[in-house]
Design an enzyme around this catalytic site. Structure first.
Site, PDB file in Angstrom:
ATOM      1  CD  GLN A   4      36.847  44.602  43.724  1.00  0.00           C
ATOM      2  OE1 GLN A   4      36.375  45.794  43.774  1.00  0.00           O
ATOM      3  NE2 GLN A   4      36.941  43.934  42.773  1.00  0.00           N
ATOM      4  CG  ASN A  16      42.922  40.245  37.436  1.00  0.00           C
ATOM      5  OD1 ASN A  16      43.499  39.743  38.563  1.00  0.00           O
ATOM      6  ND2 ASN A  16      41.945  39.997  36.692  1.00  0.00           N
ATOM      7  CD  GLU A  17      40.106  36.101  38.098  1.00  0.00           C
ATOM      8  OE1 GLU A  17      39.299  36.196  37.316  1.00  0.00           O
ATOM      9  OE2 GLU A  17      40.066  35.988  39.362  1.00  0.00           O
ATOM     10  CD  GLU A  38      40.393  39.401  41.920  1.00  0.00           C
ATOM     11  OE1 GLU A  38      39.478  38.728  41.708  1.00  0.00           O
ATOM     12  OE2 GLU A  38      41.069  40.128  41.110  1.00  0.00           O
ATOM     13  CE1 TYR A  84      36.487  37.371  45.377  1.00  0.00           C
ATOM     14  CE2 TYR A  84      37.406  36.442  43.437  1.00  0.00           C
ATOM     15  CZ  TYR A  84      37.186  37.546  44.058  1.00  0.00           C
ATOM     16  OH  TYR A  84      37.830  38.625  43.528  1.00  0.00           O
ATOM     17  CD  GLU A 141      37.823  44.750  39.065  1.00  0.00           C
ATOM     18  OE1 GLU A 141      37.490  43.924  39.959  1.00  0.00           O
ATOM     19  OE2 GLU A 141      37.916  44.734  37.955  1.00  0.00           O
TER      20      GLU A 141
END
Ligand code: AHR
Length: 495
Positions: A346, A173-174, A297, A240, A26
């Site tokens: 990432q 995204n999100e 992610e 996460y 990103e």
């Protein structure tokens, strides 16, 4: 207790899509700028602006697919600012990540070059949150239209004659959060609308990925599958591993106490429940499993390194991260009938990175080494494994001490990956390789381990942790006896 594992070499459970070993880069902190892109005039050796050391390191782990430009950045990104002569490109503020100036020097052409150099598939995430349908539609036209059209002509003026091959395209995204704070019903309708104009030109066939749920938001998955399932090829999921609290303190990447080791492992294992439960909802609407679950992610998220920009999400990477990666791969592989792609967050200098850089210096993290060791599983066939192992206990909590996954590759080699999660105790395993044709086959192994919970590589000592040969395993008839040291990841190959 005796830990027993049966690897059923003759019971195949499906293909492990190599894209499970995918990545995410990103415009955040020093991931793209400094970490990947240094510019053609940099003193750091580069290929058309992309730093060579990082390129060579990433090539080694066979990255199959790379997601870009975000993340939260994707829903603020206007792709037209990032094409054409670099000196004319618009300078903007990266409001989401650190409020720094984004000079747009790394845009579509540079990203596609990076993918070409890595030999990986691009996965582009379009802007729903602050972009228009037209903007998204024209981006796809710019990249994939072969012939005369306003966007194809512009691409050619900018130096690229042929269209690129683009398969993976994310529509936002999100969108429950940084991508527009939408409700699932609203996003489902927007998704249907935006994706309508994301066209297949010529023989370029897009695989459209809808923005999926945050962690355990099962209602999001239910609504998206019900209202928009017919219009998507993939649905994403983000989770996460954070030992502490996202807002109050996530926990340090190094120098953490024992209980944070245990909690981190426990939370990494939670991915299994999330995939199972989201997958059950997907099964209801898509029993044929046409729609892929795309975990685009995942990874550890700790407090940033002291003294670094809080908006840059820079963290060290230890043997703990290596175990988290290995645990995830075992889970993803077990769910390979539904999980078609995942992208660790990432690739460079951000969150659970493969590579860290400091000026011209670069180091490989323990996570990198797991990707390297596990690349043998890419596109191999998952084998059925029965695991009966003891518990790793901490205070009043317990989890399995060992996790295992096994595959058979196209040459018939069997690969068994093993993790001992326990931070103190070794694990002795008796592995029965039932169904193996050649019972005198040769066994080779590699191990990644360390003596301390936060062992990591530094720019002064970049090889403190790296894989070494594991010679303890010998095959007798169908039996392998192995002792895994605490905090270890082992890959065995039987051929
Ligand atoms: O990976 C960092 C950020 O985490 C991404 O930009 C966003 O999608 C997620 O919240």
């Amino acid at each position: 207790m005796t830990n027993t594992v049966v690897v059923n070499a003759d019971v195949e459970k499906g293909k492990i899509n190599k894209n499970i070993y995918g990545h995410f880069a990103e415009h955040l902190g020093r991931c793209i700028y400094e970490g990947i892109w240094v510019g053609e005039d940099s003193a750091i050796p580069n290929t058309k602006g992309i730093r060579n050391d990082v390129l060579e390191a990433l090539k080694q782990i066979n990255i199959p697919v790379l997601r870009w430009p975000g993340g939260c950045f994707a829903d603020e990104y206007h792709w037209k600012d990032g094409v054409g002569p670099r000196e004319n490109r618009k300078r903007m503020v990266n409001t989401h990540w650190g409020g720094v100036v984004e000079n747009n020097h790394f845009g579509t052409h540079e990203f596609m070059l990076l993918c070409d150099l890595l030999g990986c598939e691009p996965y582009i995430c379009g802007n729903v949150g602050s972009g228009t349908v037209q903007e998204m539609s024209e981006w796809v036209e710019y990249m994939t239209f072969d012939g005369e059209s306003p966007m194809a002509n512009w691409r050619q003026e900018n130096g690229r004659e042929d269209p690129w091959k683009l398969k993976y395209f994310g529509v936002g995204n999100e969108n429950w959060g940084c991508g527009g704070n939408m409700r699932p019903e609203y996003y489902a309708d927007l998704y249907r609308r935006y994706q309508t104009y994301v066209r297949n030109y010529g023989d370029n066939k897009l695989y459209k990925i809808a923005g999926g749920a945050n962690i355990d938001d099962y209602n999001w998955t239910e609504v998206l599958m019900r209202e928009a399932g017919h219009f998507m090829d993939g649905l994403s999921l983000h989770y996460y591993t954070i030992p502490g609290d996202f807002w109050l303190g996530k926990g340090a990447a190094t120098g953490f106490p024992e209980d944070e080791w245990f909690i981190t492992m426990q939370k990494a294992l939670h991915m299994d429940e999330l995939i199972t439960r989201h997958g059950t909802i997907m099964d209801k609407y898509d029993p044929e499993k046409r729609i892929g679950m795309i975990v685009d992610e995942w990874g550890t998220w700790f407090d940033v390194e002291p003294g670094t920009n809080p908006g840059f999400l820079y963290q060290q990477n230890t043997i703990r991260d290596a175990l988290v990666a290995a645990i995830h791969f075992h889970i993803f592989q077990e769910h390979c009938d539904r999980v078609q792609m995942t992208n660790i967050a990432q690739t460079v200098n951000v969150l659970q990175a493969m590579v860290l850089t400091e000026g011209e210096k670069m180091l490989l993290t323990p996570t990198y080494h797991v990707f390297d060791m596990y690349k043998v599983h890419q596109d191999a066939t998952l084998l059925a494994v029965d695991v009966n192992v003891g518990k790793y206990k901490y205070n009043d909590q317990e989890i399995d001490q060992v996790t295992v996954s096994a595959s058979k590759d196209k040459d018939g080699k069997v690969h068994i990956s093993l993790c001992n999660i326990d931070h103190k105790e070794a694990a002795s395993l008796s592995i029965n390789l039932r169904g193996l044709k050649d019972t005198n086959a040769n066994v080779t192994g590699t191990i990644l381990t360390a003596d301390t919970m936060d062992a990591h590589n530094t720019f002064e000592n970049p090889d403190a942790i790296k894989p070494v040969a594991f010679t303890e395993a010998a095959l007798e008839n169908e039996q392998l006896n192995v002792t895994l040291p605490p905090m270890s990841v082992v890959m065995l190959t039987i051929e």
